[in-house]
Design a protein around this motif. Structure first.
Motif, PDB file in Angstrom:
ATOM      1  N   PRO A  32      -1.989   3.330   5.869  1.00 32.52           N
ATOM      2  CA  PRO A  32      -1.041   2.233   6.117  1.00 32.52           C
ATOM      3  C   PRO A  32      -0.022   2.549   7.204  1.00 32.52           C
ATOM      4  O   PRO A  32       0.434   1.640   7.906  1.00 32.52           O
ATOM      5  N   THR A  61      -6.191  -0.076   0.260  1.00 29.76           N
ATOM      6  CA  THR A  61      -6.373   0.574   1.561  1.00 29.76           C
ATOM      7  C   THR A  61      -7.841   0.892   1.843  1.00 29.76           C
ATOM      8  O   THR A  61      -8.180   1.326   2.941  1.00 29.76           O
ATOM      9  N   GLU A 114     -11.101   4.466   4.432  1.00 32.65           N
ATOM     10  CA  GLU A 114      -9.768   4.513   3.825  1.00 32.65           C
ATOM     11  C   GLU A 114      -8.761   4.482   4.971  1.00 32.65           C
ATOM     12  O   GLU A 114      -8.603   5.452   5.722  1.00 32.65           O
ATOM     13  N   PRO A 142       0.815  -1.229   0.000  1.00 28.12           N
ATOM     14  CA  PRO A 142       0.000   0.000   0.000  1.00 28.12           C
ATOM     15  C   PRO A 142       0.844   1.273   0.000  1.00 28.12           C
ATOM     16  O   PRO A 142       0.302   2.374  -0.053  1.00 28.12           O
ATOM     17  N   PRO A 180      -2.545   2.767  10.952  1.00 28.59           N
ATOM     18  CA  PRO A 180      -3.750   1.979  10.654  1.00 28.59           C
ATOM     19  C   PRO A 180      -4.838   2.012  11.719  1.00 28.59           C
ATOM     20  O   PRO A 180      -5.994   1.743  11.413  1.00 28.59           O
ATOM     21  N   PHE A 217      -1.188  -2.810   9.767  1.00 27.41           N
ATOM     22  CA  PHE A 217      -2.147  -2.375   8.747  1.00 27.41           C
ATOM     23  C   PHE A 217      -2.916  -3.568   8.184  1.00 27.41           C
ATOM     24  O   PHE A 217      -4.148  -3.532   8.065  1.00 27.41           O
TER      25      PHE A 217
END
Length: 340
Positions: free
Chosen positions: A223, A205, A220, A151, A226, A181
């Motif tokens: 990363p 994501t 959303e 990501p 998280p 994440f």
């Protein structure tokens, strides 16, 4: 003929006194290829064998044939640019040495040119990942091109002294930094009904999670952070979305960064998300040709009442005909008899 041949191809020499058999090198775009028993030449001429045979039969002498052959090779080089810079023997010995140090069990794939490798790696939660490496002909002096399903951009350092083992170790550190994440998203994927993406990859994501009553929330996840409050967008009918949006705004201060995103969303929105099995318990059935085929619509929703409110639906006695709000296929719903 001999003088012209030697002049144009100084590395092309006769093998017998009669000068009927020649062997050596010819130069094509500054690349020298062995004409006899050279795998590079055979690779370049693949698909052009019939043309070479035709030119050999039609050429008046050896000089004209060599000129024709060089023309064919020029065309072949344009369609095989990777053959213009063939690595030296040290390249292959270096590659084998590095793979032996890294471990052949890490190798998933290597192409026939020994340029593209796919190495496997495992993070702390036993998730499998793949690192794709495209080596340059001057390896290890030139940095390779590396890519992976992540990501975030893959940032790996490389020097002329770097090895595949070192770059693999850097990749493992990168995976470790993203482990939390993926833990967050894996929990969402296993405990909720994901509408989008249909088949999430490790680089995704975003998740659109079904809430119910034809309402969903798109989150959303960052990363790098998280467990922080993600970017949220509620989707659905305004009269249903508004109460949820008000709860989100009012309870935002309750977000606990030590808890998972899913746990926080439940607390902030004051809801329970439908499980992944919810869509298997749908209440809508297509009329034909498969009367019992289901589509992903939560079973606890008042679908009949919802259908009757649509101007495109019609009702015959206790049966309501309309379109499924999710799959848009024709559906029928039998309304329960009202008690007097």
């Amino acid at each position: 003929m001999e003088n012209s041949l030697v002049k144009d191809n100084p590395l092309f020499l006769p093998l017998n006194k009669d000068k009927t058999v020649y062997d050596g090198f010819i130069t094509v775009q500054v690349t020298s290829l062995l004409l006899h028993c050279c795998w590079q030449l055979r690779h370049l001429l693949r698909g052009y064998e019939h043309i070479v045979k035709q030119r050999l039969q039609q050429s008046a002498d050896l000089v004209s044939f060599i000129l024709e052959l060089k023309t064919v090779l020029e065309v072949g080089l344009k369609s095989h640019p990777e053959c213009r810079s063939i690595p030296p023997p040290q390249y292959y010995s270096q590659l084998i040495s590095e793979m032996e140090t890294l471990g052949w069990d890490k190798l998933l794939f290597i192409d026939t040119q020994f340029r593209t490798l796919r190495l496997k790696a495992e993070d702390s939660s036993a998730r499998q990942h793949i690192l794709t490496i495209k080596l340059k002909s001057k390896h290890p002096a030139e940095a390779p091109e590396c890519s992976a399903d992540l990501p975030v951009p893959l940032a790996l350092t490389w020097t002329a002294q770097s090895t595949l083992e070192q770059i693999h170790s850097q990749f493992l550190l990168c995976l470790q930094s993203l482990a939390e994440f993926w833990d967050v998203l894996d929990e969402i994927d296993t405990k909720t009904w994901i509408l989008e993406p249909e088949k999430p990859s490790r680089s995704d994501t975003m998740r659109r999670i079904a809430i119910g009553n034809n309402v969903s929330i798109k989150v959303e996840v960052d990363p790098r952070h998280p467990k922080m409050l993600p970017e949220c967008c509620l989707l659905g009918a305004e009269h249903v979305v508004t109460p949820l949006r008000n709860k989100l705004n009012a309870n935002m201060h309750l977000w606990n960064p030590d808890s998972s995103v899913l746990h926080n969303l439940r607390d902030v929105l004051e809801i329970e998300f439908p499980s992944p099995a919810t869509h298997e318990k749908s209440v809508c059935h297509t009329v034909a040709p498969f009367p019992f085929q289901t589509c992903p619509f939560p079973s606890r929703l008042p679908l009949g009442a919802w259908l009757r409110a649509l101007p495109t639906s019609r009702q015959s006695f206790s049966i309501v005909f309309g379109e499924c709000p999710y799959c848009s296929k024709p559906i029928t719903v039998k309304m329960a008899a009202q008690k007097s």
